[in-house]
Design a protein around this motif. Structure first.
Motif, PDB file in Angstrom:
ATOM      1  N   HIS A 167      -2.089   4.268   0.601  1.00  0.00           N
ATOM      2  CA  HIS A 167      -0.875   4.460   1.396  1.00  0.00           C
ATOM      3  C   HIS A 167       0.367   4.568   0.511  1.00  0.00           C
ATOM      4  O   HIS A 167       0.267   4.758  -0.697  1.00  0.00           O
ATOM      5  CB  HIS A 167      -0.744   3.369   2.461  1.00  0.00           C
ATOM      6  CG  HIS A 167      -1.819   3.448   3.504  1.00  0.00           C
ATOM      7  ND1 HIS A 167      -2.131   4.624   4.164  1.00  0.00           N
ATOM      8  CD2 HIS A 167      -2.668   2.508   4.006  1.00  0.00           C
ATOM      9  CE1 HIS A 167      -3.125   4.398   5.019  1.00  0.00           C
ATOM     10  NE2 HIS A 167      -3.473   3.132   4.939  1.00  0.00           N
ATOM     11  N   LYS A 169       4.404   4.887   4.391  1.00  0.00           N
ATOM     12  CA  LYS A 169       3.079   5.207   4.904  1.00  0.00           C
ATOM     13  C   LYS A 169       3.103   6.600   5.526  1.00  0.00           C
ATOM     14  O   LYS A 169       4.136   7.053   6.033  1.00  0.00           O
ATOM     15  CB  LYS A 169       2.629   4.166   5.942  1.00  0.00           C
ATOM     16  CG  LYS A 169       1.142   4.204   6.259  1.00  0.00           C
ATOM     17  CD  LYS A 169       0.748   3.165   7.288  1.00  0.00           C
ATOM     18  CE  LYS A 169      -0.737   3.305   7.629  1.00  0.00           C
ATOM     19  NZ  LYS A 169      -1.118   2.437   8.760  1.00  0.00           N
ATOM     20  N   SER A 207       1.558  -1.595   4.984  1.00  0.00           N
ATOM     21  CA  SER A 207       2.810  -0.849   5.104  1.00  0.00           C
ATOM     22  C   SER A 207       3.187  -0.509   6.538  1.00  0.00           C
ATOM     23  O   SER A 207       4.165   0.200   6.753  1.00  0.00           O
ATOM     24  CB  SER A 207       2.708   0.445   4.280  1.00  0.00           C
ATOM     25  OG  SER A 207       2.608   0.154   2.909  1.00  0.00           O
TER      26      SER A 207
END
Length: 609
Positions: free
Chosen positions: A80, A192, A151
């Motif tokens: 991510h 993200k 995230s």
């Protein structure tokens, strides 16, 4: 009373209490939201490092520590966005690696999220603004994953603040909100990949809101009439720009600020996604002769900015923009199961007050007032779209547990409207001495507060690791791993402990795997199975341990020749010479690496006598 007006009546009391008079001098909404935010920060920071690292936390934290120690970083969508990796590697360099430190950025940003309620206050009543901050602070899902190094809370917070900045820009016409919104949108992108879904849901919700604005049954003006008025206004602006120098200058200033906002976004994007060190090649085992241009190289040599931007853009395109296609084969039955679990367990079981109040707030704005607020409709539509859409993009079935963050964030605004409506009902009843309605209001609010408090306490603090908790995902270790960490630190005080990981590599669930030097990610010890042995790779790296592996028939020889401080085996491995090992090492117990007590793999810890 207009939507943006305070709830309380403005007629002064004949003899105000001194404390009440003093409070009138301050912005009570700002004060209330600030108090809620402080409590939210405390709720997120207390015992932040107590829960053992989840599989997903450990792998991201490992690569952040790797970047800090080795100097190599490359953006990969499987880990991510780069935001948390950069912030954590800086923190690891300052104060050292630990579970508390790796979660600290998410906890602080999640704790500050209630402050974002102030960005919407021009469209909300005072009680609604404070109610919004309460939902953002203490909803169990938002609270749990604000104490989790993923995230989702980061991208959700940044996107929510960016939207609030854009709303504020529309309301106040101040350029600082343009730059603020751009900055937070760039941080959302860097957090993200589903930041793209936020933009898509905003666009979709905007279409629905626009359709409602154009379609006004009973009005003499049709939707086409309204579009003609907008087009005429646009043509008028163009004519003024051609004939009036002052208007041209004003449009020129707007254009410059637009270019400035694009520049801010581009700079943040490049800083976050640019490779460091040897980039992607530096993440593999074996000697590397990389031609990667890192950010440090470009800073020292301006001629390398072009290759750096080109390489960063190519990696971004191949990873970020392809993220949506990584959800795997999805059948209708799979989607139905994910959607059902997300709604049943993730929304109604853990967040029922927010969901029910969101429905109530939407119904109020849609049917109980003459002119419903666009903001409430917009975010309710965005939340409903997220309920339907997010199960389509999950890479794993249980990903709804953290993806519900993105559903609850937009729904928190209509939920605040619904809860504040109940509060005002009780306030009006109190002024009218209606004891029945006052009692009903108090009962509802106490029931909601106790439900949220108990759900948060049980899910977040009392039972944060077991499969009975709806918010816990499979990769969460059930057992407390603090004793393992303490044994690693005590095995070689002041030195790097030598650790030997042993297992029959051919067995199912083995914690030892094959090694292909030069083509394997450098997750040390590289001989350990990445999927089965996490989060131990993170803990070994944080302890700066010298870890190696032994396979079947190698254990006796390795122990006699190297005398490692700690030996880790897998519970249930029949190839372990238990009696022989116990003559040399003390058995310090077994520890489950997954969220149920009899999980496979479960490791057993042996410390040299």
């Amino acid at each position: 009373m207009s939507d943006a007006q305070p709830d309380a009546r403005t007629s002064p009391s004949p003899s105000p209490h001194p404390l009440a008079a003093r409070l009138r001098e301050y912005d009570t909404v700002l004060l209330g939201v600030t108090v809620v935010t402080v409590l939210a920060l405390v709720a997120r920071l207390v015992a932040l490092g107590a829960r053992p690292a989840h599989w997903d936390e450990a792998r991201v934290a490992y690569w952040a520590l790797y970047a800090q120690q080795e100097g190599h970083f490359a953006y990969r969508s499987i880990v991510h966005g780069p935001f948390i990796q950069h912030v954590d590697r800086w923190l690891f360099g300052l104060v050292g690696p630990s579970d508390f430190v790796m979660r600290l950025p998410v906890a602080v940003i999640g704790g500050l999220l209630p402050l974002s309620a102030l960005l919407f206050r021009d469209h909300l009543r005072r009680s609604e603004t404070i109610a919004l901050s309460l939902f953002l602070a203490f909803n169990p899902v938002l609270l749990y994953y604000s104490r989790f190094m993923r995230s989702d809370v980061l991208v959700g917070t940044f996107a929510f603040v960016a939207l609030g900045m854009l709303v504020r820009l529309f309301d106040r016409r101040r350029v600082r909100y343009l730059y603020g919104g751009t900055l937070f949108l760039a941080l959302a992108v860097a957090s993200k990949e589903n930041s793209l879904l936020y933009v898509l849901t905003w666009l979709g919700a905007g279409v629905l809101v626009a359709d409602r604005a154009l379609d006004r049954p009973g009005s003499d003006r049709t939707g086409l009439d309204r579009l003609r008025v907008l087009a005429a206004a646009g043509r008028l602006v163009v004519r003024r720009a051609k004939t009036q120098p002052g208007e041209r200058r004003r449009i020129g200033v707007y254009a410059l600020h637009g270019i400035g906002a694009v520049a801010v976004f581009a700079l943040v994007w490049l800083f976050m996604f640019a490779p460091r060190g040897d980039g992607l090649e530096g993440l593999y085992t074996g000697a590397v002769e990389a031609e990667t241009v890192g950010l440090g190289d470009a800073v020292s040599d301006p001629a390398k900015w072009g290759p750096l931007i080109e390489a960063t853009a190519e990696q971004f395109r191949s990873e970020y923009l392809a993220w949506g296609g990584k959800s795997g084969d999805l059948t209708f039955e799979t989607y139905q199961g994910r959607l059902g679990a997300a709604v049943r367990d993730g929304l109604f079981y853990t967040s029922a007050p927010l969901v029910f109040f969101a429905i109530a707030g939407f119904v109020r704005e849609r049917y109980a007032v003459s002119e419903g607020r666009v903001l409430v409709f917009f975010l309710f539509y965005a939340g409903v779209a997220s309920i339907v859409g997010y199960p389509l993009g999950l890479s794993i079935g249980a990903g709804w547990k953290w993806n519900n963050v993105h559903i609850l964030l937009p729904l928190s605004v209509p939920a605040a409207v619904g809860m504040a409506t109940v509060y005002r009902w009780g306030s009006d009843a109190y002024r009218e001495n209606d004891s029945i309605d006052v009692g009903l209001t108090a009962l509802i609010l106490v029931l909601v507060a106790s439900t949220v408090a108990w759900s948060g306490l049980s899910h977040v603090y009392l039972n944060p690791t077991h499969e009975s908790n709806e918010l816990v995902q499979f990769g969460q270790p059930h057992d407390d791993l603090d004793p393992v960490i303490e044994e690693l630190q005590a095995a070689a005080p002041g030195e790097n402990p030598d650790v030997l990981v042993y297992d029959n590599a051919s067995a199912d669930g083995s914690i030892v795997g094959p090694v292909y030097v030069g083509s394997t990610k450098d997750v040390r010890p590289v001989c350990a199975d990445f999927g089965n042995f996490l989060p131990m790779q993170w803990y070994l790296a944080a302890a700066d341990a010298n870890a190696t592996c032994a396979r079947e028939f190698q254990l006796r020889d390795r122990v006699e020749r190297h005398e490692p401080d700690v030996v880790i085996t897998r519970l249930g491995d029949d190839s372990v010479p238990t009696e022989w090992l116990e003559d040399r090492y003390e058995d310090r117990g077994a520890y489950s690496l997954r969220y149920y007590e009899q999980a496979v793999p479960t490791i057993r810890l042996h410390v040299r006598r």
